[in-house]
Design a protein around this motif. Sequence first.
Motif, PDB file in Angstrom:
ATOM      1  N   PRO A  29       0.830  -1.200   0.000  1.00  0.00           N
ATOM      2  CA  PRO A  29       0.000   0.000   0.000  1.00  0.00           C
ATOM      3  C   PRO A  29       0.864   1.248   0.000  1.00  0.00           C
ATOM      4  O   PRO A  29       1.957   1.246   0.584  1.00  0.00           O
ATOM      5  N   TYR A  34      -1.347   1.590  -5.041  1.00  0.00           N
ATOM      6  CA  TYR A  34      -0.649   0.396  -4.554  1.00  0.00           C
ATOM      7  C   TYR A  34       0.498   0.041  -5.498  1.00  0.00           C
ATOM      8  O   TYR A  34       0.403   0.239  -6.704  1.00  0.00           O
ATOM      9  N   THR A 150      -5.998   1.583  -6.300  1.00  0.00           N
ATOM     10  CA  THR A 150      -5.950   2.411  -5.090  1.00  0.00           C
ATOM     11  C   THR A 150      -6.477   1.659  -3.863  1.00  0.00           C
ATOM     12  O   THR A 150      -6.732   2.264  -2.836  1.00  0.00           O
ATOM     13  N   SER A 151      -6.675   0.346  -3.999  1.00  0.00           N
ATOM     14  CA  SER A 151      -7.068  -0.468  -2.836  1.00  0.00           C
ATOM     15  C   SER A 151      -6.525  -1.878  -3.042  1.00  0.00           C
ATOM     16  O   SER A 151      -6.173  -2.260  -4.165  1.00  0.00           O
ATOM     17  N   SER A 152      -6.496  -2.660  -1.934  1.00  0.00           N
ATOM     18  CA  SER A 152      -5.986  -4.033  -2.082  1.00  0.00           C
ATOM     19  C   SER A 152      -6.938  -4.854  -2.952  1.00  0.00           C
ATOM     20  O   SER A 152      -6.500  -5.758  -3.663  1.00  0.00           O
ATOM     21  N   CYS A 169      -5.450   0.667   4.340  1.00  0.00           N
ATOM     22  CA  CYS A 169      -6.650   1.341   3.847  1.00  0.00           C
ATOM     23  C   CYS A 169      -6.470   1.764   2.383  1.00  0.00           C
ATOM     24  O   CYS A 169      -5.394   1.599   1.808  1.00  0.00           O
ATOM     25  N   LYS A 170      -7.528   2.349   1.828  1.00  0.00           N
ATOM     26  CA  LYS A 170      -7.445   2.860   0.452  1.00  0.00           C
ATOM     27  C   LYS A 170      -6.402   3.969   0.363  1.00  0.00           C
ATOM     28  O   LYS A 170      -6.148   4.670   1.345  1.00  0.00           O
ATOM     29  N   SER A 171      -5.852   4.152  -0.830  1.00  0.00           N
ATOM     30  CA  SER A 171      -4.845   5.210  -1.011  1.00  0.00           C
ATOM     31  C   SER A 171      -5.517   6.575  -0.880  1.00  0.00           C
ATOM     32  O   SER A 171      -6.495   6.855  -1.574  1.00  0.00           O
ATOM     33  N   GLY A 295     -10.634   4.548  -8.831  1.00  0.00           N
ATOM     34  CA  GLY A 295     -11.704   3.657  -8.388  1.00  0.00           C
ATOM     35  C   GLY A 295     -12.947   3.851  -9.245  1.00  0.00           C
ATOM     36  O   GLY A 295     -13.577   2.894  -9.697  1.00  0.00           O
TER      37      GLY A 295
END
Length: 350
Positions: A29, A34, A150-152, A169-171, A295
């Motif tokens: 992250p 990511y 921007t997220s796993s 967490c989200k970027s 996203g």
Amino acid sequence: MLNNIASEKQSNLRHALEILDLGGVVGIPTETVYGLAARLDRPEGLKQIFSVKQRPFFDPLIVHVNSIAMAQKYVTDWNEVCTALAAEFWPGPLSLVLEKSEAIPEIVTAGLNTVAVRMPRSEPTLELIRQAGVGLAAPSANRFGKTSPTSSAHVASEFGDAVFVVPDCKSEIGIESTVLRVRGSILTILRPGVVTPTAINKALAKKGLQISWNHVVDQVESPGQMKHHYMPDIPLVLTDALTSPPDIRAYVVEHAHEIPDQIYGVNVAKVSDFATAKELILSHDPLIAAREFYGKLREAAESRTDFIFFRVHPDMEGEIWAAIFDRLKKAASLSTLSPRSWLTMDLPKQ
Ligand code: TXA
Ligand code: MG
């Protein structure tokens, strides 16, 4: 409960360290997007970054560090401008391009004499680098040319179980770091981001440092900045705020032949009637828009409509919007806007 969370974090970190140590890659992250990371001292891992991403070798990687001292090991011309910039913006979304030291393998820099270094703002990633004791080379964790994660969950949707992702967490920033070439006191923006020339000027003026801006970016100095990049696999069309959806559709039908069939080996879905469309809507606040951007672009692509459109509003202006437009332009297959109507990034004059 708290103990459980702490021990889960520990075991995730241990697992990531093991994979890296064995010459593998892990998802990391960061506050921007990511990354897909390998240790600098594991040639197998570095090679794997390129094969997993299907990334060409001419595109250099950014080296992630957890301290200024570590960054200094990887470059030979760190100066007081770098110290002032790192003090102001690290950990954070600014990559500094400097002359590389012998510690940097060729494959990381695509044969260039320079290397990009940055300290990301994510606790688990900083801890991972600290425990690894070595820099992590990492591009964004998406297949080459596609939308950045921007997220796993985004990383999982790119690579599935093949890549372990350190959870976080989200970027919060949402678009990639500003890439800044520092050549003595001459600065060049190689890729715009939320660390803007104005913010850079302010940070350096505070320390009484004189710099000048170079506005001409040559292709050799800035590889990896090609026209189509960050592409969703259904066409994205850019247009102005006043054009109505029926008019946009008519334009797309008329100009369909200009939409490429394939980008970097990935098919762009093209239908003949372009009957259904999804509007990509972003906040007018550029910091929020940057955070939402990738996203929402993914969601729009997953809507499986015939095309996506984005309307550029007149109040979308300024340096951070220019950084978002840099990505939008590269993601777009078609635009109704004349090139001149694009917001361009005006660097402040010193
Ligand atoms: O925010 C970010 O920078 C993210 C996170 C993961 O840190 N990373 C990222 O990496 O965006 P990537 O590989 O998607 O983009 C790296 C870009 C290259 O395509 C190139 O444009 C520039 O950074 N770059 C890297 N090293 C360079 C160098 N030595 N000279 C010029 N440009 C360089
Ligand atoms: Mg990328």
